[in-house]
Structures are given as structure tokens and as C-alpha cells.
Write a protein that holds these residues in place. Structure first.
Motif, PDB file in Angstrom:
ATOM      1  N   ILE A 294       0.846  -1.201   0.000  1.00 10.97           N
ATOM      2  CA  ILE A 294       0.000   0.000   0.000  1.00 10.97           C
ATOM      3  C   ILE A 294       0.876   1.244   0.000  1.00 10.97           C
ATOM      4  O   ILE A 294       0.624   2.205  -0.726  1.00 10.97           O
TER       5      ILE A 294
ATOM      6  N   SER B 205      -4.578   6.455   0.294  1.00  8.85           N
ATOM      7  CA  SER B 205      -5.407   5.444  -0.368  1.00  8.85           C
ATOM      8  C   SER B 205      -6.845   5.939  -0.432  1.00  8.85           C
ATOM      9  O   SER B 205      -7.259   6.766   0.385  1.00  8.85           O
TER      10      SER B 205
ATOM     11  N   THR C 129      -4.886   1.256  -4.447  1.00  4.85           N
ATOM     12  CA  THR C 129      -4.520   0.260  -3.447  1.00  4.85           C
ATOM     13  C   THR C 129      -5.733  -0.611  -3.170  1.00  4.85           C
ATOM     14  O   THR C 129      -6.866  -0.176  -3.326  1.00  4.85           O
TER      15      THR C 129
END
Length: 167
Positions: A25, A105, A132
Motif C-alpha cells: 500500500i 489510499s 490500493t
């Protein structure tokens, strides 16, 4: 440090605390930031290490930076999003940045946006979501943390006035 950065791009770290490597991530966020960074931009890499014996996320991101060489700053002390925002706000003011782009994200964008915009009312703030993988657990975590935003903002503001990080 440049005195009049056009933009400050802030990359928020992410870790599950189990690895000494960058989490996928975090890698996606870093790669997204590299596509945004241009001439005159300053990139702030923000994230700590849960384990004092490991490198902070900010340092791991600096070592893995896939973008063009430029001005990279490191914030290895921010432990929570409110601290990321408070520390980035101090850098933005010091740099004279007119715009701050936060790279995180998609599942984290709403809370990050509220925190950064609240601490940087004088600057244009945009929040960009890197591609992500989100999971129900991550979305539920964000929903559970959102009510804490006012408390985190008070802590971040108090810490920025006293020169320390929010706990």
C-alpha cells in the motif's frame, strides 16, 4: 530547503507493523506521488516505525523513491494521520507552499482530507488516492476513527503550538 515551493506533495506512510520492508500500500502511494511530482515541487514522506529498531516508513520511502531527484523531505515522527497533517502544515508554511497534495489510499481520503484542510485553511489542499486494495476491515477502521477527528485536531493544534507531536 526551498523558500517558495509551488506545491508540497505529502505521501502518507502505511504499515501493518510486521515487515521491515515497505508495505505494498505504501509502495502504491509512493509510485502515485512520483507521477504527480514536477519541477519546483517538494515531496514530504511521512511515517514512523512502530519498532524503534526498524527504519521509519519515511526513510524506507526515501530510499525507494521512484521519481526524479528533487527535494525530498522526511517526517519520521508522525504516528497518526493528524500528526501527518500537523507536521505537513508546518512544512507547508515554512516553504510558502500555495498548494498541498496529499497522497494516500482511496479508503483513507475522506478523513485525511478533513484533517489536512482543517490544519491548512489558507492553502489549497487536494487528496489523491493511490490505487490500493481496500478491504472491509480498512473501510470499517476509517468509519470507526472518523468520530475521533475533532479530538485529534485539538491534539494536533496544541502540539503544533508547543512545538511537539500529538500523542
Amino acid at each position: 530547503m526551498p523558500s517558495s515551493a509551488r506545491r508540497l506533495i505529502v505521501v502518507l506512510g502505511y504499515s501493518d507493523g510486521r515487515s521491515t520492508e515497505l508495505h505494498p500500500i505504501c509502495v502504491a502511494r509512493l509510485e502515485r506521488a512520483a507521477t504527480l511530482a514536477g519541477d519546483g515541487d517538494v515531496v514530504l514522506l511521512s511515517g514512523w516505525s512502530r519498532d524503534p529498531g526498524r527504519l521509519p516508513e519515511a526513510e524506507l520511502m526515501r530510499r525507494a523513491w521512484p521519481g526524479v531527484p528533487g527535494t525530498l523531505l522526511s517526517d519520521p515522527d508522525a504516528r497518526i494521520t493528524a500528526e501527518n497533517a500537523a507536521n505537513a502544515a508546518a512544512h507547508a508554511r515554512e516553504l510558502g507552499a500555495r498548494e498541498v497534495v496529499v497522497v494516500t489510499s482511496s479508503w483513507h481520503r475522506a478523513r485525511a482530507g478533513v484533517l489536512f484542510r482543517s490544519l491548512l485553511p489558507e492553502v489549497r489542499v487536494s487528496v489523491v488516492g493511490a490505487r490500493t486494495q481496500g478491504s472491509p476491515r480498512l473501510y470499517l477502521r476509517e468509519a470507526a476513527l472518523f468520530p475521533l477527528v475533532p479530538i485529534q485536531l485539538r491534539m494536533a493544534r496544541r502540539a503544533s503550538r508547543s512545538g511537539g507531536a500529538a500523542s
